[in-house]
Scaffold this active site. Sequence first.
Site, PDB file in Angstrom:
ATOM      1  N   HIS A  21      48.047 -41.766  13.133  1.00  0.00           N
ATOM      2  CA  HIS A  21      48.119 -40.456  14.287  1.00  0.00           C
ATOM      3  C   HIS A  21      47.535 -39.371  13.878  1.00  0.00           C
ATOM      4  O   HIS A  21      47.866 -38.332  14.426  1.00  0.00           O
ATOM      5  CB  HIS A  21      49.363 -40.667  14.713  1.00  0.00           C
ATOM      6  CG  HIS A  21      50.092 -42.028  15.016  1.00  0.00           C
ATOM      7  ND1 HIS A  21      49.899 -42.799  15.877  1.00  0.00           N
ATOM      8  CD2 HIS A  21      51.140 -42.628  14.385  1.00  0.00           C
ATOM      9  CE1 HIS A  21      50.592 -44.008  16.063  1.00  0.00           C
ATOM     10  NE2 HIS A  21      51.145 -43.914  14.927  1.00  0.00           N
TER      11      HIS A  21
ATOM     12  N   GLU B 216      58.362 -42.642  23.481  1.00  0.00           N
ATOM     13  CA  GLU B 216      57.561 -42.861  24.722  1.00  0.00           C
ATOM     14  C   GLU B 216      56.712 -44.185  24.569  1.00  0.00           C
ATOM     15  O   GLU B 216      56.647 -44.645  23.344  1.00  0.00           O
ATOM     16  CB  GLU B 216      56.728 -41.759  24.734  1.00  0.00           C
ATOM     17  CG  GLU B 216      55.317 -41.727  23.734  1.00  0.00           C
ATOM     18  CD  GLU B 216      54.545 -40.500  23.938  1.00  0.00           C
ATOM     19  OE1 GLU B 216      54.809 -39.588  24.822  1.00  0.00           O
ATOM     20  OE2 GLU B 216      53.567 -40.213  23.343  1.00  0.00           O
TER      21      GLU B 216
ATOM     22  N   ARG C 106      48.347 -23.361  20.227  1.00  0.00           N
ATOM     23  CA  ARG C 106      47.742 -22.796  18.782  1.00  0.00           C
ATOM     24  C   ARG C 106      46.310 -23.270  18.726  1.00  0.00           C
ATOM     25  O   ARG C 106      45.892 -24.071  19.621  1.00  0.00           O
ATOM     26  CB  ARG C 106      48.457 -23.270  17.489  1.00  0.00           C
ATOM     27  CG  ARG C 106      48.582 -24.872  17.382  1.00  0.00           C
ATOM     28  CD  ARG C 106      49.051 -25.293  16.341  1.00  0.00           C
ATOM     29  NE  ARG C 106      49.181 -27.027  16.413  1.00  0.00           N
ATOM     30  CZ  ARG C 106      48.478 -27.817  16.335  1.00  0.00           C
ATOM     31  NH1 ARG C 106      47.257 -27.738  15.972  1.00  0.00           N
ATOM     32  NH2 ARG C 106      49.007 -29.261  16.257  1.00  0.00           N
TER      33      ARG C 106
ATOM     34  N   LYS D 245      57.677 -31.440  22.699  1.00  0.00           N
ATOM     35  CA  LYS D 245      56.963 -32.355  23.643  1.00  0.00           C
ATOM     36  C   LYS D 245      57.786 -32.694  24.700  1.00  0.00           C
ATOM     37  O   LYS D 245      57.385 -33.140  25.872  1.00  0.00           O
ATOM     38  CB  LYS D 245      56.331 -33.531  22.685  1.00  0.00           C
ATOM     39  CG  LYS D 245      55.253 -32.868  21.731  1.00  0.00           C
ATOM     40  CD  LYS D 245      54.837 -34.091  20.945  1.00  0.00           C
ATOM     41  CE  LYS D 245      53.796 -33.576  19.856  1.00  0.00           C
ATOM     42  NZ  LYS D 245      54.215 -32.254  18.902  1.00  0.00           N
TER      43      LYS D 245
END
Length: 614
Positions: A218, A183, A274, A116
Amino acid sequence: MITSVLVANRGEIACRVFRTCGELGIRTVAVHSDADENALHARVADAAVRLPGATPAETYLRGDLIVKAAVAAGADAVHPGYGFLSENADFARAVLDAGLVWIGPPPEAIEAMASKTRAKELMGLAPLGEVAQSDLPVLVKAAAGGGGRGMRIVRCLEELSAALESARAEAASAFGDGEVFVEPYVERGRHVEVQVLADAHGTVWALGTRDCSLQRRHQKVIEEAPAPGLSERLAEELRALAVRAARAVHYVGAGTVEFLVADDTAHFLEMNTRLQVEHPVTEAVFGIDLVALQLSIAEGHPLDPEPPHARGHAVEARLYAEDPARDWAPQTGTLHRLAVPDGVRLDSGYGDGDEIGIHYDPMLAKLIAHAPTRAGALRQLAGALEKATIHGPTTNRDLLVRSLRHEEFTTASMDTAFYDRHLTTLTEPAPDPHAPLAAALAEAARSTSRFGGWRNVPSQPQTRRYARGDEEHEVHYRHTRTGLEADGVRVVHAAADLVVLEVDGVQRRFEAARYGDQVHVNTTTLTQLPRFPDPTAQLAPGSLLAPMPGTVVRIAEGLTAGSAVAAGAPLLWLEAMKMEHKITAPVTGTLSALDVATGQQVTVGQLLAVVEET
């Protein structure tokens, strides 16, 4: 031409790929850990290969053994599924180096997007460096993998160090890579994503949008396509950004580009290289089979210049073996029966009688509904879940039904904090007051059919006791010359598997099934209690019991018997089904006993520690 496919995965996704392969006449090969020797995916494949591993979870991370299994079984292609090694570029290279077909994007594309941090750099973004008070709240996130693992919200700087350590440990366990980054955390955003599909000839499809905002820890719970309530400008922007991301890395195959949407603005999150868990909603709306298209692309066939047109609305719910009311604690045990009404799609990695263990994700199945309108799809899925037969451990079924009918969701005004706001009300008990009586009458009918119900004196009331969660229920009934009777209701019919009661002139049907001391009555699960409770079965006040079977992965630093602890302070962490669960002190006091050690496996209900209140 592909003739035999090994799926480097397990459970639901392996069964899903095998289903399409079977329809196309392609042979299938499963791999399995020792814990999965009798799992459904190993049973339905044409061939299965055991993979040795230090632990069941690590087994599916051994790319070298998986490649050897493919060669030994005569497979000519490998499908990675999702999770485990599905976004591991080295594994993709190993498959290709062995002369096998890789049913996925090029390793270089995986490498560019699977991390990421590198994906954000590619899109002109960068994660936070040194975190300051003004940056809070922030999200600690695993650089590799997904599914909510290795993610922690941090709201004060004092929590950052522990969150980084915990996220690294969870990410390393789930993906074999402990890299994490930080982040900004958007409190009230929506999780929206775009399915992309690209061939090796330069065609890239953007297959509409999906909304995956309803999440716990999440990890997505309910997903739908198309994402409702987006402006056409924003929807077109998301599709364009997704195509741009795919073209930037010369993408081939199926992938998903994820965004956080807030105030009609898109924030790039990541690209998953994916197939996604929620791919069935896109299949339903576009009338396609994404796995079949993956296989076709891997064989070198081109896509049509334009994707098919979208039709209607689809929604998917993930059925988990977990208890949302108890901090989403995963559940284990035997799944005795799983059946859903006609009209909805069921994707599952379990069959009737299979054991749900502690080593893997607790998702039992996915239910998918497709209808001309969003309201129709939501109604159809909620109704199917409500009528589904689910006999086994506690599940999130009731939560799913209530979520699908919640006004905030039906009006498409939800966001990723939906369960933070509504979990308490969504998990409030709504027991059927007549379920315990129906259970007792079904058991009485079963006993009568076996032993007879004849009495030579007037029958006295019979008593049975049941538990539902923390509540106990005592019910009474009588054997009479005309059959079973109970106060306040009329017993219309009583058999071991079906009881019909008339209450205030209304007849209701109760389907009953018993497994040991567990009784399922419609959607209510009860535990039959002994007639005479064991007076010695008591625990010391402040006893902390394992809420699930799992492994003790950490104990709070410096914690020993005799330590002073504050209410809510973390004492130890259990890992179960690839997620960490924190055990905290119930009161302020002294830790009088610590009965476990790091690395120890515990069973549900096992004593972990005792805190004596000051």
